[in-house]
Design a protein around this motif. Structure first.
Motif, short mmCIF file in Angstrom:
data_model
loop_
_atom_site.label_atom_id
_atom_site.label_comp_id
_atom_site.label_asym_id
_atom_site.label_seq_id
_atom_site.Cartn_x
_atom_site.Cartn_y
_atom_site.Cartn_z
N ARG A 7 -43.41 5.71 8.62
CA ARG A 7 -42.93 6.82 7.79
C ARG A 7 -42.36 6.36 6.45
O ARG A 7 -42.46 7.07 5.47
N LEU A 8 -41.76 5.18 6.40
CA LEU A 8 -41.18 4.69 5.15
C LEU A 8 -42.15 3.81 4.37
O LEU A 8 -42.08 3.76 3.15
N GLY A 9 -42.98 3.08 5.07
CA GLY A 9 -43.91 2.17 4.41
C GLY A 9 -43.30 0.79 4.25
O GLY A 9 -42.08 0.61 4.27
N PRO A 10 -44.17 -0.22 4.06
CA PRO A 10 -43.68 -1.60 3.95
C PRO A 10 -42.70 -1.82 2.80
O PRO A 10 -41.73 -2.55 2.96
N ALA A 11 -42.94 -1.22 1.64
CA ALA A 11 -42.06 -1.47 0.49
C ALA A 11 -40.64 -0.99 0.76
O ALA A 11 -39.67 -1.70 0.48
N ALA A 12 -40.48 0.21 1.32
CA ALA A 12 -39.14 0.72 1.62
C ALA A 12 -38.50 -0.09 2.75
O ALA A 12 -37.29 -0.35 2.72
N CYS A 13 -39.28 -0.52 3.73
CA CYS A 13 -38.73 -1.36 4.80
C CYS A 13 -38.28 -2.70 4.25
O CYS A 13 -37.27 -3.26 4.69
N GLN A 14 -39.00 -3.21 3.26
CA GLN A 14 -38.60 -4.45 2.60
C GLN A 14 -37.25 -4.27 1.93
O GLN A 14 -36.33 -5.07 2.11
N ILE A 15 -37.10 -3.21 1.17
CA ILE A 15 -35.83 -2.94 0.48
C ILE A 15 -34.72 -2.71 1.49
O ILE A 15 -33.58 -3.12 1.27
N ALA A 16 -35.05 -2.11 2.62
CA ALA A 16 -34.05 -1.81 3.64
C ALA A 16 -33.36 -3.06 4.17
O ALA A 16 -32.22 -3.00 4.64
N VAL A 17 -34.01 -4.23 4.06
CA VAL A 17 -33.38 -5.48 4.49
C VAL A 17 -32.10 -5.73 3.70
O VAL A 17 -31.09 -6.17 4.25
N ALA A 18 -32.12 -5.40 2.42
CA ALA A 18 -30.92 -5.58 1.59
C ALA A 18 -29.82 -4.61 1.98
O ALA A 18 -28.67 -4.79 1.59
N PHE A 19 -30.15 -3.58 2.75
CA PHE A 19 -29.17 -2.60 3.19
C PHE A 19 -28.82 -2.76 4.66
O PHE A 19 -28.15 -1.91 5.23
N GLY A 20 -29.30 -3.85 5.29
CA GLY A 20 -28.90 -4.14 6.66
C GLY A 20 -29.98 -4.09 7.70
O GLY A 20 -29.72 -4.38 8.87
N ALA A 21 -31.21 -3.71 7.34
CA ALA A 21 -32.29 -3.75 8.33
C ALA A 21 -32.47 -5.20 8.78
O ALA A 21 -32.45 -6.11 7.96
N SER A 22 -32.66 -5.39 10.07
CA SER A 22 -32.79 -6.75 10.59
C SER A 22 -34.07 -6.94 11.38
O SER A 22 -34.34 -8.04 11.87
N GLN A 23 -34.85 -5.87 11.52
CA GLN A 23 -36.09 -5.98 12.29
C GLN A 23 -37.11 -4.99 11.75
O GLN A 23 -36.77 -3.89 11.33
N TRP A 24 -38.37 -5.39 11.77
CA TRP A 24 -39.48 -4.50 11.43
C TRP A 24 -40.39 -4.41 12.65
O TRP A 24 -40.70 -5.43 13.26
N ALA A 25 -40.82 -3.20 12.99
CA ALA A 25 -41.84 -3.00 14.02
C ALA A 25 -43.12 -2.68 13.27
O ALA A 25 -43.31 -1.56 12.80
N VAL A 26 -43.97 -3.68 13.13
CA VAL A 26 -45.19 -3.55 12.34
C VAL A 26 -46.34 -3.21 13.28
O VAL A 26 -46.60 -3.96 14.23
N PRO A 27 -47.03 -2.09 13.03
CA PRO A 27 -48.16 -1.74 13.90
C PRO A 27 -49.21 -2.84 13.92
O PRO A 27 -49.42 -3.56 12.94
N ASP A 28 -49.87 -2.99 15.05
CA ASP A 28 -50.87 -4.04 15.22
C ASP A 28 -51.98 -3.97 14.18
O ASP A 28 -52.51 -5.01 13.78
N ASP A 29 -52.32 -2.77 13.71
CA ASP A 29 -53.42 -2.63 12.75
C ASP A 29 -52.98 -2.81 11.29
O ASP A 29 -53.79 -2.74 10.39
N ASP A 30 -51.70 -3.08 11.07
CA ASP A 30 -51.18 -3.25 9.71
C ASP A 30 -51.29 -4.72 9.32
O ASP A 30 -50.77 -5.60 10.00
N ARG A 31 -51.92 -5.01 8.23
CA ARG A 31 -52.15 -6.39 7.79
C ARG A 31 -51.21 -6.82 6.66
O ARG A 31 -51.48 -7.78 5.94
N THR A 32 -50.10 -6.13 6.50
CA THR A 32 -49.13 -6.49 5.47
C THR A 32 -48.64 -7.92 5.69
O THR A 32 -48.37 -8.32 6.83
N ASP A 33 -48.50 -8.67 4.63
CA ASP A 33 -47.98 -10.03 4.70
C ASP A 33 -46.45 -9.94 4.80
O ASP A 33 -45.74 -9.91 3.80
#
Length: 182
Positions: free
Chosen positions: A141-167
């Motif tokens: 729902r947020l996308g990789p870019a927002a999840c990336q930024i979320a790390v600076a706000f305290g996110a500590s884990q990403w659940a990346v779908p198996d079909d997502d090839r984001t580096d």
């Protein structure tokens, strides 16, 4: 008036939660989960389960992962109550593994959530939860870019779908974090 040095210090920080982390929280790495949670884990998915279901799972020795719905149709007071209740449960049982802020779907008149709202909820979860509880923003729902930024706000884990090839390693490095398997 802000001085040039103060502006440079602000821009260098890259981490709005530095003070909170210094006070006792947050990881220097983001863990990456691919696929479903492990066997025996009660996981809410995209919908909040009642707190009593998490409590019952914990009483049976099963860990859980809890959703925190927010955005359109979710009053801030209700979101705050959910976060506080989950934090209390995590401290009581030690079996809450992750909280997963899930933005509302939205309507044509209003998006499900706004970017600042997404990051504020992530930060609130991080500040409320014990360090061992992962804060996992909603990747689809947020996308990789927002999840990336979320790390600076305290996110500590990403659940990346198996079909997502984001580096994911590149994303993490760009915000000064490492990557580790979940």
């Amino acid at each position: 008036m802000v001085t040039q040095d103060e502006l440079a210090r602000l821009l260098r920080a890259r981490d709005p939660l530095a003070a909170a982390r210094a006070a006792g929280g947050g990881a220097g790495a983001v863990s990456v989960l691919r696929g479903a949670p492990g066997d025996g884990v009660l996981a809410d998915g995209d919908e909040e389960r009642p707190l009593d279901e998490h409590r019952a799972a914990h009483a049976a020795g099963r860990p859980s992962e809890a959703a925190v719905a927010y955005g359109a149709g979710h009053p801030p007071e209700a979101v705050a109550a959910r976060i506080a209740a989950l934090a209390a449960l995590a401290r009581e049982t030690g079996l809450l593994r992750a909280v997963c802020p899930v933005p509302a779907d939205g309507t044509p008149e209003r998006p499900g959530s706004w970017g600042v709202e997404d990051l504020t909820v992530v930060a609130a979860c991080r500040l409320a939860m014990p360090d061992e509880v992962a804060v996992r923003p909603h990747w689809r729902r947020l996308g990789p870019a927002a999840c990336q930024i979320a790390v600076a706000f305290g996110a500590s884990q990403w659940a990346v779908p198996d079909d997502d090839r984001t580096d994911v390693e590149r994303l993490a490095r760009a915000v000064g974090a490492g990557v580790e398997p979940a």
